[in-house]
Design an enzyme around this catalytic site. Sequence first.
Site, mmCIF file in Angstrom:
data_model
loop_
_atom_site.group_PDB
_atom_site.id
_atom_site.type_symbol
_atom_site.label_atom_id
_atom_site.label_comp_id
_atom_site.label_asym_id
_atom_site.label_seq_id
_atom_site.Cartn_x
_atom_site.Cartn_y
_atom_site.Cartn_z
ATOM 1 N N CYS A 1 -0.731 3.212 3.580
ATOM 2 C CA CYS A 1 -0.296 1.904 3.105
ATOM 3 C C CYS A 1 -0.309 1.922 1.587
ATOM 4 C CB CYS A 1 -1.249 0.826 3.634
ATOM 5 S SG CYS A 1 -0.870 -0.836 3.035
ATOM 6 N N LEU A 2 0.740 1.389 0.974
ATOM 7 C CA LEU A 2 0.820 1.393 -0.487
ATOM 8 C C LEU A 2 -0.297 0.558 -1.111
ATOM 9 C CD1 LEU A 2 4.687 1.098 -1.005
ATOM 10 C CD2 LEU A 2 3.279 3.142 -0.766
ATOM 11 N N GLN B 1 2.596 -7.587 -0.780
ATOM 12 C CA GLN B 1 2.189 -6.362 -1.483
ATOM 13 C C GLN B 1 2.685 -6.355 -2.932
ATOM 14 O OE1 GLN B 1 3.511 -3.596 1.924
ATOM 15 N NE2 GLN B 1 1.744 -2.568 1.023
ATOM 16 N N HIS C 1 1.426 -7.080 7.847
ATOM 17 C CA HIS C 1 1.205 -7.552 6.475
ATOM 18 C C HIS C 1 1.521 -9.047 6.329
ATOM 19 C CE1 HIS C 1 -0.087 -4.314 3.931
ATOM 20 N NE2 HIS C 1 0.888 -3.509 4.283
ATOM 21 N N GLY D 1 8.137 1.205 3.636
ATOM 22 C CA GLY D 1 8.294 -0.237 3.827
ATOM 23 C C GLY D 1 7.404 -0.957 2.826
ATOM 24 N N HIS E 1 3.687 -2.292 11.160
ATOM 25 C CA HIS E 1 2.818 -2.309 9.980
ATOM 26 C C HIS E 1 3.220 -3.435 9.021
ATOM 27 C CE1 HIS E 1 0.531 0.031 6.751
ATOM 28 N NE2 HIS E 1 1.273 -0.783 6.014
ATOM 29 N N GLU E 2 4.530 -3.561 8.760
ATOM 30 C CA GLU E 2 4.996 -4.585 7.817
ATOM 31 C C GLU E 2 4.842 -5.992 8.390
ATOM 32 O OE1 GLU E 2 5.345 -3.637 4.863
ATOM 33 O OE2 GLU E 2 5.430 -1.517 5.376
#
Length: 208
Positions: free
Chosen positions: A120-121, A74, A166, A69, A162-163
């Site tokens: 996480c990216l 991000q 963000h 995701g 998670h997204e």
Amino acid sequence: MPSVFVQGKPVDSYPPLAPEARRGSVRRVTEVGEEVLHKPCRDVTEFGPDLAALIDDMFLTMYVAEGAGLAANQVGVDLRLFVYDCPDDDGVRHVGHMVNPVLEPLAPAGRRLLDEGEGCLSVPGAVIAVPRPDRAVVRGLDKDGRSLVIEGTGYFARCLEHETDHVNGHVYLDRLAKRERKDALRQVADRREEVFARRAARQQALAS
């Protein structure tokens, strides 16, 4: 049961990379500590080609970075938007995007906490166990402004939670105790270069 759901609807077959990625350009992934990741994003109010192009870029960037995701902040854009291509615990693949997501509160009786590894990216290389509900319901819009409800279980629920975190200005490190947070940042220091080298190689492979 269908093996792929796109925007919450079952489909018979789907390519390994969402078609959006073929139209997109790779953007730089922001990293923990950058301001855009640590403040709530703005609602999307304009629906049109610019939004669609951003979604295309986000899909390609997510695949290059090997994520499940990716939220707009991000890639440095402070809008409430995320994309995903994520399996649930039954191996069913879920692909889509969500504009202006809101996570529905679930009654405690209807949920179980799963304490599983999460990455996480924007925290490159770190994986830490984070307890999250095993079911998530997110309401929002699609890129054309139509209402959308996406429900997820297991790993896909974790992705949706998670997204949505963000776009609300939170990274998963915010959910950790001080010691775990230090451990995560130590993992980043150790693995960051390796992660970036892998992303560069993958970008080249996808471009060819």
